[in-house]
Design an enzyme around this catalytic site. Sequence first.
Site, short mmCIF file in Angstrom:
data_model
loop_
_atom_site.label_atom_id
_atom_site.label_comp_id
_atom_site.label_asym_id
_atom_site.label_seq_id
_atom_site.Cartn_x
_atom_site.Cartn_y
_atom_site.Cartn_z
N CYS A 163 67.68 27.77 66.23
CA CYS A 163 67.03 27.70 64.90
C CYS A 163 67.87 26.83 63.96
O CYS A 163 69.07 27.06 63.80
CB CYS A 163 66.89 29.11 64.32
SG CYS A 163 66.45 29.12 62.58
N CYS A 193 69.35 29.17 60.93
CA CYS A 193 70.32 30.24 61.13
C CYS A 193 71.73 29.77 60.74
O CYS A 193 72.05 28.58 60.84
CB CYS A 193 70.32 30.70 62.59
SG CYS A 193 69.05 31.94 62.96
N HIS A 233 67.36 35.98 61.22
CA HIS A 233 66.24 35.18 61.72
C HIS A 233 64.96 36.01 61.83
O HIS A 233 63.85 35.47 61.78
CB HIS A 233 66.63 34.63 63.10
CG HIS A 233 65.65 33.69 63.69
ND1 HIS A 233 65.59 32.36 63.33
CD2 HIS A 233 64.67 33.87 64.63
CE1 HIS A 233 64.62 31.77 64.03
NE2 HIS A 233 64.05 32.66 64.80
N ASN A 235 55.25 28.57 53.22
CA ASN A 235 54.22 28.54 54.26
C ASN A 235 54.66 29.54 55.30
O ASN A 235 55.72 29.37 55.89
CB ASN A 235 54.15 27.17 54.94
CG ASN A 235 53.67 26.11 54.00
OD1 ASN A 235 52.75 26.32 53.22
ND2 ASN A 235 54.30 24.94 54.06
N GLY A 294 51.25 26.13 59.28
CA GLY A 294 52.08 24.94 59.45
C GLY A 294 53.57 25.18 59.27
O GLY A 294 54.34 24.23 59.21
N SER A 328 57.22 25.61 60.17
CA SER A 328 57.86 25.01 61.33
C SER A 328 58.80 25.99 62.01
O SER A 328 59.30 25.70 63.09
CB SER A 328 58.64 23.76 60.89
OG SER A 328 59.58 24.12 59.90
N HIS A 369 62.14 31.70 60.80
CA HIS A 369 63.26 32.15 59.96
C HIS A 369 62.75 32.26 58.51
O HIS A 369 62.13 31.32 58.01
CB HIS A 369 64.41 31.14 60.05
CG HIS A 369 65.69 31.67 59.53
ND1 HIS A 369 66.77 31.95 60.34
CD2 HIS A 369 66.06 32.02 58.27
CE1 HIS A 369 67.75 32.42 59.58
NE2 HIS A 369 67.33 32.49 58.33
N HIS A 418 62.06 31.68 55.00
CA HIS A 418 62.48 30.60 54.10
C HIS A 418 61.30 30.13 53.26
O HIS A 418 60.15 30.41 53.57
CB HIS A 418 63.01 29.41 54.91
CG HIS A 418 61.95 28.69 55.70
ND1 HIS A 418 61.45 29.18 56.88
CD2 HIS A 418 61.29 27.52 55.48
CE1 HIS A 418 60.53 28.34 57.36
NE2 HIS A 418 60.40 27.33 56.52
N GLN A 421 60.17 26.59 50.47
CA GLN A 421 60.53 25.25 50.05
C GLN A 421 60.38 25.14 48.53
O GLN A 421 59.64 25.89 47.92
CB GLN A 421 59.62 24.22 50.70
CG GLN A 421 59.73 24.15 52.21
CD GLN A 421 59.04 22.89 52.74
OE1 GLN A 421 59.27 21.79 52.24
NE2 GLN A 421 58.20 23.06 53.73
N HIS A 450 52.68 33.39 37.21
CA HIS A 450 51.91 34.07 38.26
C HIS A 450 52.17 33.40 39.60
O HIS A 450 52.72 32.30 39.67
CB HIS A 450 50.41 34.06 37.93
CG HIS A 450 49.81 32.69 37.81
ND1 HIS A 450 49.97 31.90 36.70
CD2 HIS A 450 49.06 31.96 38.67
CE1 HIS A 450 49.34 30.76 36.87
NE2 HIS A 450 48.78 30.76 38.08
N PHE A 496 37.64 28.84 57.85
CA PHE A 496 37.87 27.40 57.77
C PHE A 496 37.24 26.87 56.50
O PHE A 496 36.16 27.28 56.11
CB PHE A 496 37.27 26.68 58.99
CG PHE A 496 38.05 26.90 60.24
CD1 PHE A 496 39.18 26.14 60.52
CD2 PHE A 496 37.69 27.90 61.14
CE1 PHE A 496 39.91 26.35 61.67
CE2 PHE A 496 38.42 28.11 62.29
CZ PHE A 496 39.53 27.34 62.56
N TYR A 554 30.36 22.51 54.06
CA TYR A 554 29.92 22.73 52.69
C TYR A 554 31.11 22.85 51.73
O TYR A 554 31.10 22.32 50.62
CB TYR A 554 29.05 23.98 52.62
CG TYR A 554 28.32 24.12 51.31
CD1 TYR A 554 27.14 23.40 51.07
CD2 TYR A 554 28.81 24.94 50.29
CE1 TYR A 554 26.49 23.50 49.85
CE2 TYR A 554 28.16 25.05 49.08
CZ TYR A 554 27.00 24.33 48.86
OH TYR A 554 26.35 24.41 47.66
#
Length: 340
Positions: A50, A53, A113, A153, A159, A161, A164, A166, A168, A293, A309, A313
């Site tokens: 990782c 880590c 982790h 995320n 998505g 990656s 662990h 975390h 961004q 918020h 999904f 529409y």
Amino acid sequence: MLDLKQHPHRRYNPLTREWVLVSPHRTQRPWQGQVEKLPRAEPKRYDPTCYLCPRNERAGGVRNPDYTGTFVFDNDFAALRPDTPVEGFDENGLLVAQSEPGICRVVCFSPRHDLTIGGMSTPELRTVVDTWVAQYEELGAREEINWVQIFENRGEMMGASNPHPHCQIWSNHTLPNEAVKEQISQATYFESRGACLLCEYLKLERERVVCENDAFVAAVPFWAVWPFETIVISKHHVPDISALDGAGRDGLADILRRITSRYDNLFDTPFPYSLGFHQRPTDGGPHPEWHLHAHFLPPLLRSATVRKFMVGYELLSMPQRDITAEDAAARLRAVSEYRD
Ligand code: H2U
Ligand code: ZN
């Protein structure tokens, strides 16, 4: 008389001034998709492969310190760079571009982790909140940074990656699209009604509340687009996380743990989502219209494997949902807010 449980209708999102189509009658249609449980992998406390880590090497050769709490570093593949000169062009309002200076960072929540927000204790999460506050203050104080976007995320489906724990932080010069919408909506509401949009919404919101403490409310907003979308709103009118006092920061840690545990228990799976904070732009203005918020935007619809999904529409006209926000809130209230 409009029956929100039966009639197709649209709901207004006052933060974005956009509409969502709700089709509650469709939840009665038969479902033949598979509803299987996914095996929960037993993650390890430390993963030698990782890149997040402690003590491990990241891409580019930098080695992580032997950190024991939270750990922040500049993203090795940053989407934005601080030294970008401010330039642009505009050809007849049709071919328009502007350079965008900014700074991207990664925040590890813990050296472990195998943890998630739902699996961390409130005091551990408080150190994550304190790290967010410090980053918001430090990045926001820079001349070229007017917006600090903290986001997570979670899960491969979203998505992420790496499992662990975390998040961004992307911070940059101009307000991103969603920030612009919320900026205009909150400022217009504040000027025309002399009150804060989210303070007034909180006064009306009871039916869709999932959980709350003295400092925060987590609710499926009336205008939710994703099936189990929630909004976490400060009960006090504070513009940003740095304006939260100690009790407010503890309250934020507590509500994040509780809502993510409910999510994990809903389909008995580590629940994927995007989480992000919306708060006062760091352009130096006082921004009395801004109300702190966070949005949880999770894709799952019926089970650990059946997701919603945004296609057809939704992409070409407007978002649509079947299960109502009221039903989603009731289902999230019905599950435990502790790890099962
Ligand atoms: P996500 O899991 O949300 O993709 O975040 C991981 C971030 O970590 C991603 O933006 C960065 C990626 O650029 N990263 C590094 O900075 N160094 C590495 O060694 C690998 C990944
Ligand atoms: Zn790790």
